[in-house]
Design a protein around this motif. Sequence first.
Motif, PDB file in Angstrom:
ATOM      1  N   HIS A 341       0.820  -1.214   0.000  1.00 19.41           N
ATOM      2  CA  HIS A 341       0.000   0.000   0.000  1.00 19.41           C
ATOM      3  C   HIS A 341       0.855   1.265   0.000  1.00 19.41           C
ATOM      4  O   HIS A 341       0.338   2.358  -0.199  1.00 19.41           O
ATOM      5  CB  HIS A 341      -0.942  -0.009   1.211  1.00 19.41           C
ATOM      6  CG  HIS A 341      -1.989  -1.071   1.111  1.00 19.41           C
ATOM      7  ND1 HIS A 341      -2.886  -1.123   0.072  1.00 19.41           N
ATOM      8  CD2 HIS A 341      -2.273  -2.138   1.903  1.00 19.41           C
ATOM      9  CE1 HIS A 341      -3.691  -2.164   0.237  1.00 19.41           C
ATOM     10  NE2 HIS A 341      -3.330  -2.794   1.329  1.00 19.41           N
ATOM     11  N   VAL A 344       0.523   2.801  -3.317  1.00 26.00           N
ATOM     12  CA  VAL A 344      -0.800   3.402  -3.527  1.00 26.00           C
ATOM     13  C   VAL A 344      -0.823   4.793  -2.881  1.00 26.00           C
ATOM     14  O   VAL A 344      -1.357   5.766  -3.447  1.00 26.00           O
ATOM     15  CB  VAL A 344      -1.900   2.496  -2.910  1.00 26.00           C
ATOM     16  CG1 VAL A 344      -3.271   3.086  -3.131  1.00 26.00           C
ATOM     17  CG2 VAL A 344      -1.817   1.105  -3.499  1.00 26.00           C
ATOM     18  N   LEU A 399      -1.507   4.675   4.861  1.00 27.29           N
ATOM     19  CA  LEU A 399      -1.084   3.629   3.918  1.00 27.29           C
ATOM     20  C   LEU A 399       0.440   3.547   3.788  1.00 27.29           C
ATOM     21  O   LEU A 399       0.989   2.463   3.552  1.00 27.29           O
ATOM     22  CB  LEU A 399      -1.736   3.839   2.557  1.00 27.29           C
ATOM     23  CG  LEU A 399      -3.234   3.544   2.484  1.00 27.29           C
ATOM     24  CD1 LEU A 399      -3.675   3.331   1.058  1.00 27.29           C
ATOM     25  CD2 LEU A 399      -3.637   2.334   3.313  1.00 27.29           C
ATOM     26  N   GLY A 403       2.298   0.303   4.856  1.00 24.11           N
ATOM     27  CA  GLY A 403       2.957  -0.234   3.661  1.00 24.11           C
ATOM     28  C   GLY A 403       4.364  -0.738   3.955  1.00 24.11           C
ATOM     29  O   GLY A 403       4.782  -1.787   3.439  1.00 24.11           O
ATOM     30  N   THR A 424      -3.288  -5.123   7.462  1.00 24.33           N
ATOM     31  CA  THR A 424      -3.537  -3.815   6.845  1.00 24.33           C
ATOM     32  C   THR A 424      -4.976  -3.323   7.046  1.00 24.33           C
ATOM     33  O   THR A 424      -5.263  -2.160   6.789  1.00 24.33           O
ATOM     34  CB  THR A 424      -3.266  -3.871   5.315  1.00 24.33           C
ATOM     35  OG1 THR A 424      -4.209  -4.763   4.701  1.00 24.33           O
ATOM     36  CG2 THR A 424      -1.863  -4.318   4.997  1.00 24.33           C
ATOM     37  N   LEU A 428      -6.875   0.269   6.139  1.00 25.29           N
ATOM     38  CA  LEU A 428      -7.784   0.401   4.996  1.00 25.29           C
ATOM     39  C   LEU A 428      -9.083   1.081   5.440  1.00 25.29           C
ATOM     40  O   LEU A 428      -9.686   1.846   4.678  1.00 25.29           O
ATOM     41  CB  LEU A 428      -8.082  -0.971   4.388  1.00 25.29           C
ATOM     42  CG  LEU A 428      -6.853  -1.687   3.809  1.00 25.29           C
ATOM     43  CD1 LEU A 428      -7.219  -3.074   3.313  1.00 25.29           C
ATOM     44  CD2 LEU A 428      -6.234  -0.874   2.677  1.00 25.29           C
ATOM     45  N   ARG A 431      -8.365   4.625   5.511  1.00 25.31           N
ATOM     46  CA  ARG A 431      -8.393   5.152   4.145  1.00 25.31           C
ATOM     47  C   ARG A 431      -9.832   5.485   3.733  1.00 25.31           C
ATOM     48  O   ARG A 431     -10.084   6.502   3.090  1.00 25.31           O
ATOM     49  CB  ARG A 431      -7.765   4.150   3.176  1.00 25.31           C
ATOM     50  CG  ARG A 431      -7.482   4.734   1.810  1.00 25.31           C
ATOM     51  CD  ARG A 431      -8.263   4.095   0.666  1.00 25.31           C
ATOM     52  NE  ARG A 431      -8.158   2.667   0.556  1.00 25.31           N
ATOM     53  CZ  ARG A 431      -7.345   2.021  -0.285  1.00 25.31           C
ATOM     54  NH1 ARG A 431      -6.540   2.708  -1.059  1.00 25.31           N
ATOM     55  NH2 ARG A 431      -7.367   0.718  -0.347  1.00 25.31           N
TER      56      ARG A 431
END
Lengths: 475, 80
Positions: A341, A344, A399, A403, A424, A428, A431
């Motif tokens: 991530h 991302v 993230l 990550g 994660t 998330l 997010r």
Amino acid sequence: MDPGSKQSPEYSVSELDRKARFVVLFLIMSGVFWLLFGTLLALVASLKMHMPDWLAASGWLTFGRVRPLHLNTMVYGWASLTGAGVALWLLSRLLKVPVMLRGYIILAGVLWNIALVVGSIQILAGGSRGIEWLEFPVSTMVVIVLCVIIMSASVLMMLAMRRVKQLYVSVWYLIAAFLWFPLLGLVSSLPIFDTPTVQAGMNWWYAHNALGLWFTPIGLAAAYYFIPKVLGRPIYSYGLSLLGFWGLALFYNWNGFHHLIGGPVPTWFVTISISASVMMVIPVVVVAVNHHMTVVGSFRAVVNSPTLRFVVFAAMSYTFVSLQGSMQALRSVNEVIHFTHFVVAHAHIGMYAFVTMMLFGACYYIIPRVTMREWHSKSLIKWHFWLTAIGVIIYAVALQGIGVFQGFAMIDPDVPFTDTVTMTVPYLVARSVSGILMAAGHLIFTWLMFRMVWRPGEQPATPLVWNKIKEEFAS
Amino acid sequence: MSTGALILVLSSLLIIGGGLALFLWAFFNGQFDQIQKGSMLPFNEEEPAGKRTDQIFGDDDTLSEKEPYKGEEKTCGSRK
Ligand code: HEM
């Protein structure tokens, strides 16, 4: 004698803005529509990452379709259409000539929007091309590229007719963007990338150059215009600004293969890309120093300007994301963060904290000038800024933080793969929360834009839309 | 090398080549002759350097800052 002085009369700033009004508003408002649609897709995709059973029965709304459509609508709908509107307005201002071929650009804009609708239906129906950043069918891409070529023709005509001899650094960035992007789009649409390895090479050559040679130049051109303009203070060093531009022109194009580190491509391709990625530190630091030295001492003026709040946030994000990118391209770092991530988050610091925030800032400057109206609500502008700024910061911190841990877990043979996924999940969820904040910001921005363009109960400042289009072709 | 890879390398060279051609044109066209003058290009008589725009959130205390400018526009700049 100034180029073009024989052919074109001298225009005042307000005349230029008036002539640009319809075409710029059309492109920017189309972009805002795609921003909203792309945001809806983003929320669905984000929620599905931690609620995988949600909407599971609908084939059209599976993650594998919603996520690529989110990317494609944001990139080719919001950022490209709005970016093109901002770019044409900047060029008209800086070359002191009206936007040329306005009627054709509006026609191109209509076709572009139709192509996006067709492409979106195809992706949702499962007809994606399966290449990241190029999921739209080739037909959609070809239409978009042809539309950009019409805009490039307008840019070249404006250059030929310009009423200034020296070209400002923003103009350099924009000429480059309008020449490079059609080449990227056309090459990537050729039916010659038939083996998986070559296709992957084309994929990242295209996608990285779309970022570096289309969105980044538009973003930097805007920063170089709005920072001095709002502060009423020339850029700190014009020489440095040119060094930044020529550095980008020389190094960015070779970066693409850093996306394929460890992949089955010739090592020398990748090594060239890693070297070029590190060389990017030069133009990035040059831009950062120049912007910093121009803004330093004017903090209140930045806070007091809706444009500069967004533009300065975006310029700082550009420095951050690019220096981070140079480090990510090192093999030792990449083996940890690749497939996590972290990437991302990096992508959103680039395309959101830099490009999108820059476009918001540009809109806050341009729209009052082309519509001759004031923003409906100052406090809503502040809400828009804080919701989007805090939203993207939460996104990036959550993230990128997880990550790194995810990356180390993935290269540890003792950690079961499912653990690298479940660890994660809380991030998330964070997010999704950040996405809700950003979505609220987008709704506010849309409302403000809507009020500017279609004031309820007010006599329209422009004639009916079809008369207006006829007028644009005639002029 | 496959056709696709060759086209990618050639296109990259075209991008760099285009950049170099632009640079040579700029050089011989005198674009780099008086470099620092370029920083004034965003300004003109209607919107001169030294005049801030877009200060819609501010009060007059913003005038106390150190950089030189005279007067302040209190609108978004739509020249109403
Ligand atoms: C010097 C500048 C930059 C360098 C060297 C750089 C480097 C990188 C690297 C190495 C990756 C791949 C990481 C991986 O997959 O392992 C990456 C991904 C990405 N970067 Fe950057 N970056 C830079 C600036 C930017 C900017 C300015 C933007 C946005 C405008 C951006 C947007 C992205 C996006 C969207 C991705 C994800 C692509 C994907 O996998 O879908 N980057 N970058």
